[in-house]
Write an enzyme that holds these catalytic residues in place. Structure first.
Site, short mmCIF file in Angstrom:
data_model
loop_
_atom_site.label_atom_id
_atom_site.label_comp_id
_atom_site.label_asym_id
_atom_site.label_seq_id
_atom_site.Cartn_x
_atom_site.Cartn_y
_atom_site.Cartn_z
N GLY A 298 0.84 -1.19 0.00
CA GLY A 298 0.00 0.00 0.00
C GLY A 298 0.88 1.24 0.00
N GLU A 301 7.73 3.27 3.67
CA GLU A 301 8.19 4.40 4.49
C GLU A 301 9.61 4.87 4.20
OE1 GLU A 301 7.75 1.21 5.49
OE2 GLU A 301 9.14 0.62 7.05
N ASN A 302 10.16 4.66 3.00
CA ASN A 302 11.53 5.10 2.70
C ASN A 302 11.83 6.43 3.40
OD1 ASN A 302 11.62 3.03 0.59
ND2 ASN A 302 10.20 4.41 -0.45
N GLU A 335 2.98 5.55 7.70
CA GLU A 335 4.32 5.66 7.11
C GLU A 335 5.15 6.74 7.80
OE1 GLU A 335 4.94 3.21 5.45
OE2 GLU A 335 2.91 2.61 4.88
N1 BES Z 1 6.83 -1.26 5.47
C1 BES Z 1 5.55 -1.43 4.89
C2 BES Z 1 5.58 -1.73 3.43
C3 BES Z 1 5.98 -3.14 3.08
C4 BES Z 1 5.08 -4.16 3.23
C5 BES Z 1 7.22 -3.43 2.60
C6 BES Z 1 5.44 -5.46 2.92
C7 BES Z 1 7.60 -4.71 2.29
C8 BES Z 1 6.71 -5.74 2.44
C9 BES Z 1 4.70 -0.18 5.10
O1 BES Z 1 5.05 0.60 6.18
C10 BES Z 1 3.31 -0.65 5.42
O2 BES Z 1 3.13 -1.22 6.44
N2 BES Z 1 2.38 -0.41 4.52
C11 BES Z 1 1.02 -0.84 4.69
C12 BES Z 1 0.13 0.34 4.93
C13 BES Z 1 -0.48 0.47 6.25
C14 BES Z 1 -1.49 1.55 6.40
C15 BES Z 1 -0.66 -0.65 7.16
C16 BES Z 1 0.60 -1.53 3.43
O3 BES Z 1 1.36 -1.50 2.46
O4 BES Z 1 -0.45 -2.12 3.40
ZN ZN Z 2 4.53 -0.15 7.99
#
Ligand code: BES
Ligand code: ZN
Length: 901
Positions: A298, A301-302, A335
């Site tokens: 989704g 957080e780079n 993020e």
């Molecule tokens: N760090 C994650 C993105 C991610 C997810 C990277 C899986 C690698 C593998 C990001 O911070 C995250 O958690 N994104 C969520 C959004 C959120 C509102 C819970 C997402 O992508 O669903």
């Molecule tokens: Zn996350």
């Protein structure tokens, strides 16, 4: 560069767990997995990268890139080998130097994603610079350095984007690609002049060379490789600034930047809020947030350059729904929380991923609650707790802190355990320690581990120091142990007997034992009790007038007040009856009403109580009008509806009717048309109820949805179908589509093709496969494979598959498995395919058939999802079996329906 066997001189270590050497011809340089043959981590105690100077030249037309790296490396133990990560890169062996030393071998072990650089002599102790040139492709897989496609002035264009978490920085440049190898990064990009080129830090200088420009960026503070980011493409932006003066920008495709204003506002306010909450300023000079058209997760957080899929960042008053709005706010807040929790303080190893994800999720609710108090966000938090509890009731769940033995296992733990259970146990701890003490301790933790790494136990230690409470003992039972307890509560005179047992949806009891923060109240919320249940059983003395026995509506006892604890409660019949009355008499908080219906549903699935009693309880929610409660009631209704066809075909229509009746009065009050000045939650509720009624087959709602759709087709700007009710209408259309009368399907495809808006596209995709006609479901699945659907969007189609279409979807998956696996290699995406097809089944035979198909085909990326789905099928099978033998189900359904009339 050679690929092949490991150089003979390499000593191999077992990683992380124990640094056990298996053969030591020369000093330690690298660590390997269990067998000692596979060398998959570049962790070593001899070498540490300090600073990366990276120069990258993406060629967007050719989908390729070239680069050079100069990495300052500290050598602390004599060694002849540098062992780092690289994957899908071609390293030019002749370019490699360590200071002025020329290596004797440069070997890439593709399978292990390891690059070994060997020298004929020991490297000098101290800091030296490793240099090399390399090339790679901008892939199509939404990981590493990849290309995303967009349209500009009617032309298809490529942009170059990175997604490095969890272990894909190695696909862009050779590096020590583990979170604890923090280093400083200084990037230089060579890109076409007209493009926007962004990285974590602000640009310091731009030089123009003909059609290209070279952009130099400031050096970053210490950070992990998975947070490095680059975006190169055409964008517009909107800009704001925090109270401290940090510049914040939201970048979107040209012409769409106005849709970034809402996210910008949330971002600016969240940064101010987190700065106060963590008592630490935002660590970087700027923050950019970018909407990327092709994006696996989704959002990501780079550090200083957060990337999002369009649906999670862009909001348009006219085009987006209230639920889109919430999603944007929560995602941005999540993020940005990572900029502290995750980026400034980073987990030591992926075992502690939950420290990143659980905390960011929990903190995001804190921020959104402050920004939008009318959303009742903490009550909505129970959605997270619910998903955590539902997943963790499977034997195939895993502990929050989970061993990771190979890089390929990391992606699969970005699941509801790390996120939702993680966030929920944090809420539980906060509620036990008190909000203020908790915040102070978190701020100390952030200060103590800033620019460094921490383990779960490091957090517990700080919390213990700050509060004097036994945090570690308490929390270890929740993070190192999978599952959670159900508390059996029985009233015996004025004593409330409590007993804990591990709750499992298959009806068995696991061996787990937890330290459970118990809270209780009796007859009113004024007098609350609080204690830790440490053993298997305990009892509470109930004082006051309101314990069981008496018949007034104040005779209720509620445990786990406001569902702050991560556990379920099974009340004895008398206590359950008291609570049912209290719900009807509107004595309970929203959160408690949610907890009771959720627990009761799960206890039914686990055959600890009957469906009959669950239906009776649901009846107590008939007058409910609150979105947060009804969203859980609705989800329970749809859960029952899903199995009722298989369980009791003869009663299924009546059960449907009963569930419809439950939701109908609230739905009628709201109607289809928005009202001036109505609350955000009522808008959410309207959408929720209409969708549920369509799914339950309520004819009147379906007809009205179809009627409005036809008006909308002629006039897309009609007020009759605003974004909030559009999904219900689309689903209504699809429920009436047949192979012979498919005008609705074609009309939806037309809408899909004509809109440029990602949220609208997702609404259509989520409807196409919800048709009862199997041929149409098949058509929708095949459409998903065409170029018209971005790979990132497959899960919308999968999530919509109708019950009638489950068989056809499974056959389709078997036929297309190789292609699917190749196209969607990432864990979350491939897992979606498995979950959405498999978990709809309800028989042992089907479970066996699925297992047989996957025998010999499993991979770490979806293995757990498959096991969990199979477990769900078997749980459903047993539940159905037991429903069939409920003696009074038919009669109760009948009675409840009568009562209605
Ligand atoms: N760090 C994650 C993105 C991610 C997810 C990277 C899986 C690698 C593998 C990001 O911070 C995250 O958690 N994104 C969520 C959004 C959120 C509102 C819970 C997402 O992508 O669903
Ligand atoms: Zn996350």
């Amino acid at each position: 560069m050679a690929t092949g066997k490991y150089p003979s001189g390499i000593a191999i270590l077992y990683p992380l767990v124990k640094f056990r050497t298996i053969k030591i011809p020369i000093p330690i340089t690298a660590v390997a997995k269990t067998s000692g043959v596979r060398l998959w981590t570049a962790r070593t105690n001899a070498i540490a990268p300090r600073r990366y100077d990276l120069r990258l030249r993406p060629d967007l037309a050719a989908c390729a890139f070239s680069g050079s790296a100069a990495v300052a490396v500290a050598v602390s133990v004599p060694t002849r080998h540098l062992v780092l990560n690289a994957a899908e890169l071609a390293v030019d062996g002749s370019s490699v130097r360590f200071q002025d030393l020329v290596p004797s071998e440069v070997v890439l072990f593709e399978e292990d994603e390891i690059l070994v650089i060997g020298f004929d002599q020991d490297l000098p102790i101290g800091e030296g610079v490793l240099k090399m040139d390399f090339t790679g492709t901008l892939n199509d897989q939404m990981r590493g350095f990849y290309r995303s496609k967009y349209e500009y002035k009617g032309e298809s264009k490529n942009m170059a984007v990175t997604q490095f978490e969890a272990a894909d920085a190695r696909r862009c440049f050779p590096c020590w690609d583990e979170p604890s190898f923090k280093a400083k990064f200084k990037l230089t990009l060579e890109v076409p002049l007209e493009l926007v080129a962004l990285s974590n830090m602000p640009a310091t200088k731009e030089e123009v060379h003909g059609p290209l420009k070279t952009v130099y960026y400031e050096e970053s503070p210490l950070m992990s490789t998975y947070l490095v980011a680059i975006v190169v493409g055409l964008f517009d932006y909107v800009e704001g600034s925090t109270l401290e003066g940090t510049k914040v920008r939201v970048y979107a495709q040209v012409g769409k930047s106005n849709q970034g204003k809402f996210a910008l506002d949330v971002a600016v306010k969240s940064l101010d809020l987190y700065k106060d909450y963590f008592a630490t300023p935002y660590p970087l000079p700027k923050l950019d947030m970018v909407a990327i058209p092709d994006f696996a997760a989704g959002a990501m957080e780079n550090y200083g350059l957060v990337t999002y899929r369009e649906t999670a960042l862009l909001y348009d008053e006219l085009l987006s729904s209230a639920s889109n709005k919430q999603q944007v706010a929560i995602t941005v807040a999540h993020e940005l929380a990572h900029q502290w929790f995750g980026n400034l303080v980073t987990m030591e190893w992926w075992t502690h991923l939950w420290l990143n994800e659980g905390f960011a999720s929990w903190v995001s609710y804190l921020a959104v609650e402050a920004l939008f108090p009318e959303w009742n966000n903490w009550t909505q938090f129970l959605d997270e707790t619910t998903s955590g509890l539902r997943l963790d009731a499977l034997a195939e769940s895993h502990p929050i802190e989970v061993d990771i033995n190979h890089a390929s296992e990391i992606d699969a733990i970005f699941d509801s355990i790390s996120y939702d259970k993680g966030a929920s146990v944090i809420r539980m701890l906060q509620s036990y320690l008190g909000a203020e003490r908790f915040q102070k301790a978190l701020a100390s933790y952030i200060k103590k581990y800033a620019y460094s790494n921490a383990k779960t136990e490091d957090l517990w230690a700080v919390l213990e120091d700050e509060t004097g409470e036994p945090v570690k003992d308490l929390m270890t039972t929740w993070t190192k142990q999978q599952g959670y307890p159900v508390i059996y509560a029985k009233l015996d005179g004025r004593d409330l007997h409590l007993e804990q047992a591990q709750f499992l949806s298959d009806g068995s009891s696991g061996p787990g034992l937890w330290i459970v923060p118990i809270t209780s109240c009796c007859g009113s919320y004024d007098a609350q009790k609080k204690f830790l249940l440490k053993g298997k059983t305990d009892k509470v003395h109930i004082d006051g007038q309101n314990a069981g026995g008496e018949k007034s509506e104040n005779c209720w006892i509620k445990l786990n007040i406001d569902q702050t604890g991560f556990y379920r409660v099974k009340y004895d019949d008398e206590l359950a009856a008291g609570l049912e009355k209290a719900i009807k008499a509107k004595k309970l908080s929203l959160m408690d009403k949610i907890g009771i219906v959720e627990d009761s549903y799960s206890l039914s699935v686990a055959r600890k109580q009957t469906l009959t009693s669950l239906l009776r309880l649901l009846n107590a929610y008939r007058d409910e009008s609150d979105y947060t409660v009804l969203s859980h009631v609705t989800s329970v209704c749809l859960g029952i509806d899903k199995i009722s066809v298989d369980a009791t075909p003869e009663l299924c229509r009546n059960i449907k009717q009963l569930l419809i009746n439950l939701l109908l009065s609230a739905a009628k009050t709201l109607g289809w048309d928005p009202k001036d000045g109505e609350s955000h939650l009522d808008v959410m509720l309207r959408s929720l109820l209409l969708i549920a009624l369509v799914k339950l087959g309520h004819e009147e709602t379906i007809n009205e949805g179809v009627r409005r759709f036809h008006i909308f087709l002629k006039d897309r700007k009609t007020n009759l179908l605003p974004p909030d009710t559009r999904k219900a209408s689309y689903l209504a259309v699809m429920r009436t589509v047949t192979t012979s009368s498919r005008a609705g399907y074609d009309a939806l495809l037309k809408i899909y093709r004509e809109t440029a808006e990602a949220q609208e596209k997702s609404r259509v995709l989520g409807s196409l496969s919800s048709c009862p006609d199997k041929d149409i479901v098949l058509e929708a699945l095949n459409f998903m494979l065409t170029d018209e659907v971005r790979n990132q969007d497959a899960f919308y189609v999968l999530g919509g598959i109708s019950l009638e279409g489950r068989e056809v979807a499974w056959e389709w998956l078997k036929e297309n498995w190789d292609r699917v696996l190749k196209t969607w290699p990432s864990s979350s995406l491939i897992s979606d395919f498995v979950k959405s097809t498999v978990s709809r089944f309800t028989t042992e035979e089907k479970a066996a058939e699925v297992s047989e198909f996957f025998a010999g085909k499993t991979k770490p990326s979806f293995e757990r999802a498959l096991k969990q789905s199979l477990e769900r099928v078997r749980i459903n099978a047993r539940w159905i079996e037991s429903i069939r033998s409920e003696p009074t189900l038919g009669q109760t359904v009948h009675e409840l329906l009568q009562h209605e009339l």
